[in-house]
Design a protein around this motif. Structure first.
Motif, mmCIF file in Angstrom:
data_model
loop_
_atom_site.group_PDB
_atom_site.id
_atom_site.type_symbol
_atom_site.label_atom_id
_atom_site.label_comp_id
_atom_site.label_asym_id
_atom_site.label_seq_id
_atom_site.Cartn_x
_atom_site.Cartn_y
_atom_site.Cartn_z
ATOM 1 N N TRP A 123 0.849 -1.205 0.000
ATOM 2 C CA TRP A 123 0.000 0.000 0.000
ATOM 3 C C TRP A 123 0.875 1.241 0.000
ATOM 4 O O TRP A 123 0.674 2.185 -0.765
ATOM 5 N N ASP A 124 1.920 1.199 0.793
ATOM 6 C CA ASP A 124 2.866 2.296 0.874
ATOM 7 C C ASP A 124 3.564 2.505 -0.468
ATOM 8 O O ASP A 124 3.694 3.637 -0.958
ATOM 9 N N ASN A 127 1.166 3.919 -3.097
ATOM 10 C CA ASN A 127 0.939 5.301 -2.710
ATOM 11 C C ASN A 127 2.045 6.234 -3.197
ATOM 12 O O ASN A 127 1.787 7.330 -3.699
ATOM 13 N N ASP A 130 1.853 6.686 -6.865
ATOM 14 C CA ASP A 130 0.708 7.565 -7.093
ATOM 15 C C ASP A 130 1.099 9.028 -6.862
ATOM 16 O O ASP A 130 0.807 9.909 -7.682
ATOM 17 N N ASP A 131 1.800 9.289 -5.768
ATOM 18 C CA ASP A 131 2.244 10.658 -5.443
ATOM 19 C C ASP A 131 3.181 11.200 -6.512
ATOM 20 O O ASP A 131 3.088 12.364 -6.918
ATOM 21 N N GLU A 217 -9.106 4.388 2.474
ATOM 22 C CA GLU A 217 -8.188 3.329 2.070
ATOM 23 C C GLU A 217 -7.779 2.473 3.266
ATOM 24 O O GLU A 217 -7.712 1.251 3.179
#
Lengths: 336, 336
Positions: A123-124, A127, A130-131, A217
């Motif tokens: 997930w990290d 993320n 995504d960033d 989330e």
């Protein structure tokens, strides 16, 4: 380059892998149904440029059928991605832990995966990618609905979090239906490893969230963890029951699978997956007293898929040839 | 003491063994249906005395059920012998090559058997025992009919000559019916290894003469040899056909049997016989590349029968226990 499939963690518990997928669309381009080929190409180029320091670009459209099949078998791409006729892009890292499909059902599909039970780390990872993209891209986003997607089932977080789990005893003892019902009640779903509607192979399933909207989330992921751990507990309980009530017949089945993998001269994919599942269970239950192969069972399961066998042999193989190549490969793995 | 089952000749060709049986009755005693228990005992004693220098007397009626079953499994006695309620006697040599049932359907049943293809030598052996008995005994004999027997199907020579043959490929390829028809035309018969009406196990059959009258012993034996060699030729032809047309699927089946015998934790008699038959064929066809076990395949087939397993374990075993003991025994034989 070793991929995540070969990490020991993929073999230790019923959880083979943890995965997060984010669906995103770029505001300035129309959604898939209306995007032109030219816009698609531009979008692919822009996205690729933004991530070129971190990812390898795969010229997907130039790949052979066997190579495409290989990518599908390893869950780097989705079956839907294969079907799309507009220009497509694929970015990935060599260890297959992160990949990005461009112009799948949504403009961007970020996927992060790792061996074993570690959804927080994937997930990290997802993320962060995504960033990185969002720094220079304006996503299609609505303050009430969240991230907008082609299909409303993904709107909101755009998140699909999942565990790939091996549930041989639940399936063998006919518990699967009640597991499905229980999982559904919590807004989760469980299905075969090759996507929606696919037949489960080797008793491997994906448990994932159904609902993407109206929850954060973090809430989605923590629900998924809770449900999955209940399913695993149930699998373990049935394994223990088999050990105490039917130890010999359970061992018999596992050892026969071992003998077949070791000696057969022809093996269909379905049969081989069944035996590999049996062996994986044997090691989990500590009932199979044989040295573990160098590869993880899940890696072997991936290696015997048709696309990979064809890549190994360097040519297209018909079904008979594949069954022979598969048996040959497996004898090599399980030899003395 | 090694028995004939363990001689290498029992494994080399489709012919496992050669056997001759002579039926004789002693003139001064009534036939089985009318003989009294006292007369039976006297007849047993007289016969035993005459052969005591050459044979061991087995106190059959004092044997346990497992021991009786063992004798039956190894074809030392017939199923009929077990059923007879009048006093019975059994003489045999330790290598199980010659045995004499006293008070079976006829007063005397002499049986000589040897590994492989050598019916002349067993005919010679049976003949010698017959002569030895005849020195001091007057047989029931008619100058027109020959030796008189309880059942008219044995009258004349009283001879049943037979080969025990392994015909896996003929049975697998569905040729068996036509073999049966061909054999019958020449006054011969072919049946499962545990006597009339028994199901064939491990694809092993007995080919023997039907007709005992109106032909000399030499003619009967030479017809049997001719017919059997035709059957064997046909088996060999089908094996060669399998090797040239379906080499991999044939090898696959044989190697899977090998894997199962090597690893299974529970095996029914029927399944184990099937796999052992497969392995025996694999060695005959030179398609199974694995060291031969120390025992002959036929010896192993005998060893896994229920009576023998119970003798090994030293107690009565139920079916589940036997299947486990059988698998354990076979793993010991086929281990690395």
């Amino acid at each position: 380059m070793k991929t995540w499939h070969s990490e020991a963690k993929a073999d230790e518990t019923p959880i083979i892998s943890s995965r997060v997928r984010l669906a995103r669309n770029i505001k300035k381009y129309p959604f898939l149904s209306r995007i032109t080929p030219e816009q698609s190409k531009m979008m692919i180029r822009e996205t690729t440029d933004r991530l070129s320091n971190h990812f390898e670009f795969i010229a997907f459209d130039q790949k052979s059928d066997a190579e495409k099949r290989f990518l599908l078998e390893r869950h780097i791409i989705s079956p839907e991605f294969l079907k799309i006729t507009k220009p497509k892009g694929l970015l990935m890292q060599r260890d297959e832990k992160i990949s990005i499909m461009i112009n799948e059902e949504d403009h961007i599909r970020i996927q992060a995966i790792c061996a074993g039970d570690d959804i927080d780390s994937v997930w990290d990872t997802a993320n962060k990618v995504d960033d990185l993209l969002e720094e220079n891209t304006e996503y299609a986003f609505d303050k009430d609905y969240g991230y907008l997607t082609s299909c409303p089932t993904n709107t909101g977080t755009g998140l699909r979090a999942s565990f790939m789990v091996h549930l041989p005893m639940l399936e063998r003892t006919g518990q699967f239906k009640s597991v499905l019902t229980a999982v559904s009640k919590f807004g989760m779903t469980i299905r075969g490893i090759y996507g929606e509607g696919s037949e489960p192979m080797g008793h491997i399933f994906q448990i994932s969230n159904q609902i993407t909207m109206g929850k954060s989330e973090e809430d989605i992921i923590s629900s998924l963890k809770r449900i999955t751990s209940q399913v695993i507990e149930s699998e373990t309980r049935f394994q223990e029951k088999a050990l105490s009530e039917r130890r010999i017949s359970t061992a018999d089945r596992i050892y026969r699978s071992f003998g077949t993998l070791r000696y057969a001269r022809s093996l269909s994919g379905k049969e081989a997956m069944e035996h590999l599942s049996s062996i994986r269970m044997g090691y989990m239950m500590k009932i199979l007293d044989a040295p573990k192969p160098d590869l993880t069972l899940y890696q072997i399961m991936m290696d015997i898929q048709p696309g990979n066998l064809q890549l190994i042999k360097g040519r297209e193989l018909n079904e008979i040839e594949r069954d022979i190549a598969r048996a040959e490969y497996l004898r090599g793995i399980f030899k003395d």
